[in-house]
Design a protein around this motif. Sequence first.
Motif, PDB file in Angstrom:
ATOM      1  N   SER A   3       0.857  -0.988   0.038  1.00  0.00           N
ATOM      2  CA  SER A   3       0.069  -0.101  -0.101  1.00  0.00           C
ATOM      3  C   SER A   3       1.176   1.352  -0.084  1.00  0.00           C
ATOM      4  O   SER A   3       1.976   1.479   0.452  1.00  0.00           O
ATOM      5  CB  SER A   3      -0.891  -0.094   1.282  1.00  0.00           C
ATOM      6  OG  SER A   3      -0.189   0.185   2.361  1.00  0.00           O
ATOM      7  N   ASP A  24      -3.282   4.423  -1.876  1.00  0.00           N
ATOM      8  CA  ASP A  24      -4.116   3.554  -1.016  1.00  0.00           C
ATOM      9  C   ASP A  24      -4.870   4.619   0.213  1.00  0.00           C
ATOM     10  O   ASP A  24      -6.020   4.453   0.789  1.00  0.00           O
ATOM     11  CB  ASP A  24      -3.562   2.403  -0.449  1.00  0.00           C
ATOM     12  CG  ASP A  24      -3.120   1.533  -1.590  1.00  0.00           C
ATOM     13  OD1 ASP A  24      -4.108   0.637  -1.785  1.00  0.00           O
ATOM     14  OD2 ASP A  24      -2.069   1.461  -1.977  1.00  0.00           O
ATOM     15  N   PRO A  60      -8.960   6.227  -2.145  1.00  0.00           N
ATOM     16  CA  PRO A  60      -8.130   6.254  -1.050  1.00  0.00           C
ATOM     17  C   PRO A  60      -8.848   6.631   0.278  1.00  0.00           C
ATOM     18  O   PRO A  60      -9.701   7.223   0.217  1.00  0.00           O
ATOM     19  CB  PRO A  60      -6.846   7.094  -1.118  1.00  0.00           C
ATOM     20  CG  PRO A  60      -7.534   8.284  -2.209  1.00  0.00           C
ATOM     21  CD  PRO A  60      -8.445   7.862  -2.987  1.00  0.00           C
TER      22      PRO A  60
END
Length: 235
Positions: A3, A24, A60
């Motif tokens: 991530s 992310d 995100p």
Amino acid sequence: MTSVKICGLKDAETVQSILHLPIDHIGFVFAKSKRQVTPQQAGELIRVIRDWKTAGNAAPLTVGVLVNPSREELTAVLKDAPLDVLQLHGHETPEECRWIKTAFPGVQLWRVVSVTQTKQEESQDEAHGLPEAIALQLDPYKDVVDAILLDTFDPVYGGGSGKTFSWETIPPYQAWSRAAGIPLLVAGGLQVDNVGELLDAYEPDGVDVSSSVETEGIKDIAKISSFVERVKHRV
């Protein structure tokens, strides 16, 4: 897949410009910092992200960075900025973390561990770590945090120094996190030229970057794109 968190966003134009990237987490700093935003400012940026998601796009999660916040401060922040994650950089106790999880159900909690040794100041003892000491430090948080983030210690702000800590300290923390089933993220001086080395050697669950994707203190879209590309598409 590792991530990626881009931290220290301050304006809607930049947020809009990076939402198409496979990022992310986007972080907003509420602690004292040159990247500090108010809850109201963060709330406006969160709305930009949520509008993007409402339009059918992947979006995100939003992260709020705080240092030793009071209960009143947390309540005020989350009232105006409905964050997905709280990232705690101070001396928050397991009891305080447990209260947060109870008071704000659905909000993830990341506990930051500050590492004092930089690569230039490496010492044999700290470089190899002491699993027993790490367990003593982190076991009380096992049931109340959703991730552990390693960052270089900064005496003023707690983190966000832009300096790299000794990565040889990572393995015992990683062993603990894997045994606990809790993701381990790494921050501190990461940039496009060294993040591949980190990922190849230690394979953390996530990476967190801020200062190295800036130009003269302003987030640089090209640098953010290059960093994300290096993490997500490495061979």
